[in-house]
Enzyme design. Sequence first.
Site, PDB file in Angstrom:
ATOM      1  CG  MET A  18      27.048  35.406  36.836  1.00 32.07           C
ATOM      2  SD  MET A  18      27.443  33.645  37.012  1.00 32.07           S
ATOM      3  CE  MET A  18      29.211  33.654  36.689  1.00 32.07           C
ATOM      4  CG  ASP A  61      45.036  39.983  43.019  1.00 27.69           C
ATOM      5  OD1 ASP A  61      44.213  39.061  42.879  1.00 27.69           O
ATOM      6  OD2 ASP A  61      46.190  39.946  42.540  1.00 27.69           O
ATOM      7  CB  VAL A  62      40.369  37.380  45.634  1.00 27.06           C
ATOM      8  CG1 VAL A  62      39.229  38.373  45.786  1.00 27.06           C
ATOM      9  CG2 VAL A  62      40.367  36.742  44.252  1.00 27.06           C
ATOM     10  CG  ASN A  88      30.899  36.213  40.946  1.00 26.27           C
ATOM     11  OD1 ASN A  88      30.294  35.282  40.420  1.00 26.27           O
ATOM     12  ND2 ASN A  88      31.269  37.290  40.264  1.00 26.27           N
ATOM     13  CB  SER A 141      33.312  23.516  34.479  1.00 18.99           C
ATOM     14  OG  SER A 141      32.737  23.912  33.254  1.00 18.99           O
ATOM     15  CE1 TYR A 152      36.275  28.505  35.172  1.00 22.14           C
ATOM     16  CE2 TYR A 152      34.861  26.815  34.222  1.00 22.14           C
ATOM     17  CZ  TYR A 152      35.012  28.013  34.897  1.00 22.14           C
ATOM     18  OH  TYR A 152      33.892  28.710  35.311  1.00 22.14           O
ATOM     19  CE  LYS A 156      34.863  28.649  38.671  1.00 23.71           C
ATOM     20  NZ  LYS A 156      34.533  29.680  39.701  1.00 23.71           N
ATOM     21  CB  THR A 187      29.616  36.780  32.139  1.00 24.25           C
ATOM     22  OG1 THR A 187      30.316  35.596  31.722  1.00 24.25           O
ATOM     23  CG2 THR A 187      28.485  36.389  33.079  1.00 24.25           C
TER      24      THR A 187
END
Length: 254
Positions: A18, A61-62, A88, A141, A152, A156, A187
């Site tokens: 994405m 690296d975020v 993203n 999610s 997860y 989210k 993906t």
Amino acid sequence: MQRFQDKIALITGAGSGMGAATAKRLADEGATVVLVGRTKEKLDEVAKTLPAERVHVRPADVADPAAVNALVDDVIKTCGRLDILVNNAGVATQSRIPDTDDETWRKIMSINVDGVFYCCRAALPHLIESRGNIVNTSSVSGLGGDWAMSVYNASKGAVSNFTRALALDHGRDGVRVNAVCPSLTRTDMASGIFEKDELLDKFAERMPLGAGAAPEDIAAAIAFLASDDARFISGVNLPVDGGLMASNGQPNMG
């Protein structure tokens, strides 16, 4: 359309899926795109498909706040402004809580939640100046629960409500904040599902438009939310899910 002419867009998780599709969509509509990810080789491959004069590769690296601060400072120094932030980058795991170790919890939260926070915090002063906007990648999610994906889901869910809160806090600053909430998408993260027909069949039963979006489908929604076409939309978590959430959960009896 050239909705992003002269705009600068920073996209995390841009090395595939994405993120790569979003970079291409925004670049096709005139943006200069800054590709961010942990693997330079993957970013370079994406960059080869974009106009060379309007793409910058910035490995980072975020989950590292110092790296994010340095990244945004470099973008401002190089490009002069920042108009769009697309958060993203993300990772997923499937496990129940008794089977989830501390390392897994921290990995999911550090990228999916901390990374979004660090990028927003670093970018907001510049987005206020440009009256720009943020588009986060959450998930269906983040709007409802899944079986065996509580970590997860927690990450989210945090992104979805963080999106709402930022929209409240910074609307008067001229900054819009929205999120896309994809379901199953083709993906690398979801490759295991697409290799199993029985799993795809289960998704197909629940999704009126068919099982599995293309990354370009998500990119189109991100581009809309980032554009002036959505200038009066903020605080929205937009399901891009093939109609999945239209259901109340009961089975198809037709």
